[in-house]
Design an enzyme around this catalytic site. Structure first.
Site, PDB file in Angstrom:
ATOM      1  N   HIS A  72       2.256  11.388  -8.133  1.00  0.00           N
ATOM      2  CA  HIS A  72       0.840  11.077  -8.270  1.00  0.00           C
ATOM      3  C   HIS A  72       0.623   9.581  -8.107  1.00  0.00           C
ATOM      4  O   HIS A  72       1.552   8.790  -8.186  1.00  0.00           O
ATOM      5  CB  HIS A  72       0.311  11.529  -9.637  1.00  0.00           C
ATOM      6  CG  HIS A  72       0.977  10.861 -10.800  1.00  0.00           C
ATOM      7  ND1 HIS A  72       2.067  11.411 -11.432  1.00  0.00           N
ATOM      8  CD2 HIS A  72       0.728   9.697 -11.439  1.00  0.00           C
ATOM      9  CE1 HIS A  72       2.457  10.608 -12.413  1.00  0.00           C
ATOM     10  NE2 HIS A  72       1.661   9.561 -12.431  1.00  0.00           N
TER      11      HIS A  72
ATOM     12  N   HIS B  91       0.826  -1.203   0.000  1.00  0.00           N
ATOM     13  CA  HIS B  91       0.000   0.000   0.000  1.00  0.00           C
ATOM     14  C   HIS B  91       0.861   1.254   0.000  1.00  0.00           C
ATOM     15  O   HIS B  91       2.043   1.200   0.259  1.00  0.00           O
ATOM     16  CB  HIS B  91      -0.959   0.029   1.202  1.00  0.00           C
ATOM     17  CG  HIS B  91      -0.281   0.152   2.532  1.00  0.00           C
ATOM     18  ND1 HIS B  91      -0.044  -0.930   3.347  1.00  0.00           N
ATOM     19  CD2 HIS B  91       0.202   1.225   3.202  1.00  0.00           C
ATOM     20  CE1 HIS B  91       0.560  -0.527   4.452  1.00  0.00           C
ATOM     21  NE2 HIS B  91       0.724   0.786   4.383  1.00  0.00           N
TER      22      HIS B  91
END
Length: 131
Positions: free
Chosen positions: A76, A6
């Site tokens: 991003h 993650h």
């Protein structure tokens, strides 16, 4: 064997952030409240992680009053869609911020777009099959 699990980002309004990522088609996979540490973790993803897909960990610090500094090192997230223009429309309809409309990348054919989540994190939408 290692795997990517993650990426963690800190958010100021947890439920607003959860709602934003749901617009992208993600769902809340799990939530952990830590009263002693005064924070909540919410893991968002596209499935139950049975296939090892990476997740976004939203960290909500209960006492945070000021906006977080996003820094200049973060670029991003990237999310693949079958129809980037339709995904952009969903974000716009939900009140989200679109910073680059769907269209081909400069000097290429890959269709991309950019949006920002409620905390200003940039998310690139990439059309599947064009890169």
């Amino acid at each position: 064997m290692a795997s990517y699990l993650h990426t963690m980002v800190r958010v100021r309004d947890l439920e607003r952030s959860v709602a934003f990522y749901k617009v992208l088609g993600m769902r809340e996979i799990r939530r952990r409240e830590v009263p002693d540490g005064r924070y909540t973790l919410v893991y968002m993803g596209f499935d139950d992680n049975a296939h090892g897909q990476a997740e976004i960990e939203l960290t909500y610090n209960w006492d945070q009053e000021d906006a977080y500094d996003l820094g200049n090192g973060f670029g991003h997230f990237a999310v693949g869609f079958d129809d980037v223009a339709a995904a952009v429309d969903k974000v716009r309809e939900a009140g989200g911020k679109v910073t680059r409309e769907a269209g081909p990348v400069k000097f290429g054919t890959t269709v991309i777009a950019f949006v920002e989540d409620p905390d200003g994190y940039k998310i690139e939408f990439i059309q599947r099959g064009t890169h």
